[in-house]
Design a protein around this motif. Structure first.
Motif, PDB file in Angstrom:
ATOM      1  N   TYR A  99      -3.646   1.527   4.068  1.00  0.00           N
ATOM      2  CA  TYR A  99      -4.815   1.253   4.885  1.00  0.00           C
ATOM      3  C   TYR A  99      -6.085   1.548   4.095  1.00  0.00           C
ATOM      4  CZ  TYR A  99      -1.654   1.189   8.897  1.00  0.00           C
ATOM      5  OH  TYR A  99      -0.653   0.872   9.780  1.00  0.00           O
ATOM      6  N   ARG A 112      -8.169  -0.419   8.443  1.00  0.00           N
ATOM      7  CA  ARG A 112      -7.658  -1.783   8.349  1.00  0.00           C
ATOM      8  C   ARG A 112      -6.453  -1.768   7.416  1.00  0.00           C
ATOM      9  NH1 ARG A 112     -13.130  -5.351   7.737  1.00  0.00           N
ATOM     10  NH2 ARG A 112     -14.002  -4.750   9.746  1.00  0.00           N
ATOM     11  N   SER A 114      -4.376  -2.770   4.509  1.00  0.00           N
ATOM     12  CA  SER A 114      -4.665  -3.371   3.212  1.00  0.00           C
ATOM     13  C   SER A 114      -3.430  -4.048   2.632  1.00  0.00           C
ATOM     14  CB  SER A 114      -5.159  -2.291   2.249  1.00  0.00           C
ATOM     15  OG  SER A 114      -5.405  -2.825   0.976  1.00  0.00           O
TER      16      SER A 114
END
Length: 134
Positions: A99, A112, A114
């Protein structure tokens, strides 16, 4: 576990981490480092790209996690790198995904995904921001 030949060629690799360096960090942490991270440093002890991706070598990784109080703000994550612009790259210790989140935020609500794993991130060879044009 990814091999050196499967890592994106844009990545600048290092020699593998020494067992002594790993042992020192684990002693400082008080437990073993995450297996996925150990697999990575067994192939390359840190790496960077000409873009924004930088993954941490084993030396100092525990201190970096402590400096950013990762366990206090996002328990169950382990910082493995950054994008050179204030975005932390974190390994989720449960789902093994990677993330990204602002280092000044460190809150799961702002994370988010990744990559699906460290191996996936290494194959991509870019940060989330680079891939999405941020």
């Amino acid at each position: 576990m990814i091999s050196r030949s499967q890592i994106n060629p844009a990545c600048v690799l290092s020699p593998p981490a020494s067992s002594a360096s790993i042992a020192r960090e684990e002693a400082q942490l008080g437990r073993p480092l995450p297996n996925d991270y150990l697999d990575f440093v067994g192939v390359s002890n840190g790496l960077h790209t000409p873009g924004n991706l930088s993954l941490l070598p084993v030396e100092g990784v525990v201190a970096r996690n402590a400096d950013y109080e990762v366990q206090q703000y996002v328990p169950g994550y382990f910082m493995i790198g950054d994008d050179g612009g204030g975005i932390a790259i974190l390994l989720n210790l449960e789902d093994r995904r990677v993330y990204e989140v602002g280092m000044g935020v460190m809150d799961e609500r702002f994370m988010r995904v990744s990559a699906e794993s460290i191996d996936h991130l290494l194959a991509l060879g870019t940060s989330l921001g680079e891939r999405n044009g941020w």
